[in-house]
Design a protein around this motif. Structure first.
Motif, PDB file in Angstrom:
ATOM      1  N   LYS A  19      -4.159   0.287  -6.473  1.00  0.00           N
ATOM      2  CA  LYS A  19      -3.577   0.972  -5.356  1.00  0.00           C
ATOM      3  C   LYS A  19      -2.448   0.139  -4.809  1.00  0.00           C
ATOM      4  O   LYS A  19      -1.657   0.371  -4.044  1.00  0.00           O
ATOM      5  CB  LYS A  19      -4.813   1.005  -4.355  1.00  0.00           C
ATOM      6  CG  LYS A  19      -5.767   2.166  -4.785  1.00  0.00           C
ATOM      7  CD  LYS A  19      -6.360   2.477  -3.565  1.00  0.00           C
ATOM      8  CE  LYS A  19      -7.740   3.233  -4.028  1.00  0.00           C
ATOM      9  NZ  LYS A  19      -8.679   2.329  -4.515  1.00  0.00           N
ATOM     10  N   SER A  73       0.853  -1.150  -0.187  1.00  0.00           N
ATOM     11  CA  SER A  73      -0.013  -0.063  -0.135  1.00  0.00           C
ATOM     12  C   SER A  73       0.988   1.217  -0.079  1.00  0.00           C
ATOM     13  O   SER A  73       2.001   1.184   0.311  1.00  0.00           O
ATOM     14  CB  SER A  73      -0.926  -0.114   1.198  1.00  0.00           C
ATOM     15  OG  SER A  73      -0.395   0.177   2.259  1.00  0.00           O
ATOM     16  N   LEU A  78      -5.853  -2.694   1.475  1.00  0.00           N
ATOM     17  CA  LEU A  78      -5.397  -1.297   0.917  1.00  0.00           C
ATOM     18  C   LEU A  78      -4.714  -1.600  -0.515  1.00  0.00           C
ATOM     19  O   LEU A  78      -4.909  -0.715  -1.444  1.00  0.00           O
ATOM     20  CB  LEU A  78      -4.573  -0.332   1.890  1.00  0.00           C
ATOM     21  CG  LEU A  78      -5.099  -0.438   3.291  1.00  0.00           C
ATOM     22  CD1 LEU A  78      -3.971   0.147   4.204  1.00  0.00           C
ATOM     23  CD2 LEU A  78      -6.003   0.561   3.179  1.00  0.00           C
ATOM     24  N   ALA A  79      -3.630  -2.420  -0.438  1.00  0.00           N
ATOM     25  CA  ALA A  79      -3.003  -2.408  -1.748  1.00  0.00           C
ATOM     26  C   ALA A  79      -3.683  -3.351  -2.697  1.00  0.00           C
ATOM     27  O   ALA A  79      -3.109  -4.304  -3.197  1.00  0.00           O
ATOM     28  CB  ALA A  79      -1.514  -3.131  -1.248  1.00  0.00           C
TER      29      ALA A  79
END
Ligand SMILES: *[C@@H]1O[C@H](CO)[C@@H](O)[C@H](O)[C@H]1NC(C)=O
Ligand SMILES: *[C@@H]1O[C@H](CO)[C@@H](O)[C@H](O)[C@H]1NC(C)=O
Ligand SMILES: *[C@@H]1O[C@H](CO)[C@@H](O)[C@H](O)[C@H]1NC(C)=O
Ligand SMILES: *[C@@H]1O[C@H](CO)[C@@H](O)[C@H](O)[C@H]1NC(C)=O
Ligand SMILES: *[C@@H]1O[C@H](CO)[C@@H](O)[C@H](O)[C@H]1NC(C)=O
Ligand SMILES: *[C@@H]1O[C@H](CO)[C@@H](O)[C@H](O)[C@H]1NC(C)=O
Ligand SMILES: *[C@@H]1O[C@H](CO)[C@@H](O)[C@H](O)[C@H]1NC(C)=O
Ligand SMILES: *[C@@H]1O[C@H](CO)[C@@H](O)[C@H](O)[C@H]1NC(C)=O
Length: 570
Positions: free
Chosen positions: A533, A443, A528-529
């Motif tokens: 992203k 992330s 998140l990653a």
């Protein structure tokens, strides 16, 4: 068959309203459990063991263990799913090849293998779970062998062919997964191996012989057995040429999937074809850690097949999820196939080398990053931008000049590579050579990432190269299995570069160290990653400089996985 059958299951309908976990709520609306982690170029059966892959009339076939009733494994409804491909990359789904219909397989059509009979027609031997939940061995042949799709299969009226009985003393619930059969050219008898276990947790592979492929007689001695290792599932047995040439001779590989530890181990040895005696160079006698594994991460129930057209042996394994079952149910799917690997013996005949089949390179696309001769100083973190970091193929090689500064490894201390990798992960700066390597699915704020890295040690005046895949910070969702994996790589850093190839496919990270000498596959589920992203970096957290000799990174295209066959394609 529609394209969605694999993922839309009755479980999904039943549990489709399960509440989204707290960790999801903080993130973007693009986050959807059932889509975010779905790989784009890995074949995806619903769940579990692999059956016989093969090539027939110009098409590759994969038969796989599938539960049509749910996203998780089931004790009574497993069928043989079936897909075909021209290139082992894009796949088209067909109707199920085998489903539980008879008293001898009414509780499931479990794993087995395809054998080409003398007339070059394929035959399936598979394990059926009968009405008493006993394991039986059965035969099925194509209804129409002229059909290159082999859509329909007919169960033999002679089934069940082999059943555990009081007289043969075979364990009724530990008797499964027949191998591809082979023929003894001196006597014309077929031979097949079946996995089992005996009293005292002794793992065995039983040998059966047959003249007609229907009547099978058990051999007096097991083909291979080892104490205290438990059930041997999915045995696989095949010859390998030394140095790719018959002039150097042949070795035989026996692979067993150990149920108790969920790992695939292989032995290299000598097979006396007349006496049917197999003697491995190194077996399980001493310590499981001395027996080689195909993969030191998640990789199980693999099978090989010989691709006669391309003259290669292809290994294919199943990769389990690392998520909890509730989330598998929410996703609506679980379990993927690894990228098929071409395998061959190293030039000393000591181990197998594995490399992703060349066809997967067709998915490589632009933008393409290439880099040469870049020194990574202590503490460097270096981002590779311009690629789809969640769907990529990365090849990197490092040169280490100061190998002498490697940390000493206490030779009397623990030498289990997974333990060594888990001790520090890539967490901090360390004195010595490494950790250095790739930092993937990261992330932006580095709250999540997975590292695949090397550390070099000195032990007994030699250099020992450790390769690790550290999942400990891969996801903010700590319900996942975040185990760190490790393997030793048989390369000498004084003379050889240290290389990694990693295939990143959303939740799948498959890494090949030392040009295929050690493989580690992991599953990660960043929150998140994800998608665009996700970030990709190279790092060096050792005190010794290392040089990137060469780095190539490709964004990967999506493969067609389990489309309905169309006249356009075929
Ligand atoms: C994914 O799950 C949600 C509920 O969590 C459901 O509404 C949606 O239909 C699912 N998508 C697929 C492709 O199954
Ligand atoms: C499968 O599991 C269910 C639930 O545990 C059980 O009720 C059922 O009897 C099992 N079926 C078989 C064939 O073992
Ligand atoms: C068998 O398959 C071939 C090739 O697809 C087809 O031409 C033939 O009609 C099929 N035979 C039967 C009996 O279905
Ligand atoms: C038979 O196999 C089962 C597992 O399916 C195991 O629990 C049991 O101990 C085995 N029995 C013997 C005698 O080995
Ligand atoms: C698959 O992974 C899950 C989650 O880590 C684990 O609970 C399960 O035992 C594994 N199954 C097999 C067959 O390896
Ligand atoms: C394979 O060939 C190389 C020479 O190219 C030789 O050094 C090596 O010993 C051979 N391997 C075996 C196992 O015979
Ligand atoms: C872990 O880190 C400590 C402190 O830097 C170091 O002494 C030790 O050798 C490291 N262990 C491994 C296996 O890298
Ligand atoms: C490298 O070391 C620093 C400082 O100890 C640490 O914060 C960072 O997490 C490490 N990097 C990796 C990739 O583990």
């Amino acid at each position: 068959m529609t394209t969605s059958w694999l993922f839309k299951t009755s479980f999904l309908i039943l549990y489709g309203v399960v509440h989204i976990e707290a960790f999801h709520q903080t993130h973007s609306s693009t986050f959807n459990l059932n889509q975010t982690y779905k790989p784009s170029f890995h074949f995806q059966p619903s769940k579990n063991w692999m059956n016989g892959p093969m090539r027939y009339k110009g098409l590759y076939h994969i038969f796989y263990q599938h539960n049509p009733k749910g996203a998780t494994w089931s004790n009574n409804s497993i069928v043989w799913g079936h897909s075909v491909s021209k290139d082992l990359v894009n796949w088209f789904s067909l109707q199920h090849a085998l489903t539980p219909t008879k008293s001898y397989d009414i509780n499931g059509c479990w794993s087995g293998s395809v054998t080409f009979l003398s007339n070059n027609k394929p035959a399936i031997l598979y394990t059926g779970i009968d009405k008493n939940n006993h394991q039986t061995q059965n035969l099925a042949i194509p209804k129409n062998a002229s059909d290159p799709f082999l859509k329909e299969w007919e169960k033999s009226p002679k089934n069940p062919l082999i059943v555990p009985t009081i007289s043969n003393k075979i364990n009724v619930t530990s008797f499964r997964d027949p191998t591809t059969a082979w023929i003894g050219h001196h006597d014309g008898f077929w031979r097949v191996l079946i996995g089992s276990q005996e009293k005292g947790n002794k793992g065995i592979t039983l040998l059966f012989k047959s003249k007609d492929f229907v009547n099978w007689v058990q051999s007096k001695n097991p083909f291979y057995s080892a104490k205290k290792i438990g059930m041997m599932e999915c045995p696989d047995f095949f010859p390998m040429l030394i140095n790719g040439s018959i002039n150097y001779g042949i070795r035989h590989v026996l692979k067993v999937s150990l149920f108790d530890v969920s790992h695939d181990y292989y032995l290299i040895g000598t097979y006396d074809t007349i006496k049917d005696v197999y003697i491995p160079d190194k077996g399980f006698e001493k310590n499981n850690n001395e027996v080689l594994r195909y993969d030191y991460g998640k990789f199980y129930a693999s099978k090989t097949f010989y691709d006669g057209v391309k003259k290669r042996r292809v290994l294919w394994g199943w990769i389990n999820e690392s998520s909890i079952q509730e989330e598998d149910v929410q996703k609506g799917w679980s379990g993927i196939q690894a990228i098929p690997r071409t395998i061959w013996l190293d030039k000393f005949g000591k181990q197998l080398i594995q490399w992703p089949i060349v066809e997967v390179e067709k998915l490589r696309t632009k933008p393409f990053v290439k880099l040469h001769s870049k020194v990574l100083k202590e503490g460097t973190l270096f981002e590779i931008s311009g690629v789809t970091a969640a769907q990529a193929d990365v090849e990197i090689s490092f040169e280490v000049n100061d190998v002498e500064k490697a940390q000493a490894l206490d030779p009397s201390g623990k030498m289990d590579p997974q333990d060594l990798c888990s001790e520090n992960g890539s967490k901090g700066k360390e004195t010595g050579v490494g950790p250095f390597g790739l930092l993937v699915l990261a992330s932006k704020d580095m709250q999540e990432y997975t590292t695949i890295f090397f550390k070099v040690f000195k032990a007994n005046k030699k250099h020992v190269v450790l390769m690790c895949s550290d999942q400990s910070r891969s996801s903010l969702n700590h319900k996942n299995d975040l185990t760190t994996y490790g393997a030793f790589v048989d390369v000498n850093p004084l003379y050889e570069d240290l290389s990694i190839r990693t295939l990143i496919d959303h939740s799948a990270v498959e890494s090949f160290g030392g040009q295929g000498k050690a493989c580690i596959t992991s599953r990660v589920y960043p929150t998140l990653a994800i998608n665009d992203k996700a970030h990709l970096h190279v790092f060096n957290n050792g005190t010794v400089d290392v040089k990137i000799k060469k780095l190539s990174v490709w964004s990967m295209k999506k493969a067609k996985i389990n489309y309905t066959p169309s006249s356009v394609f075929f």
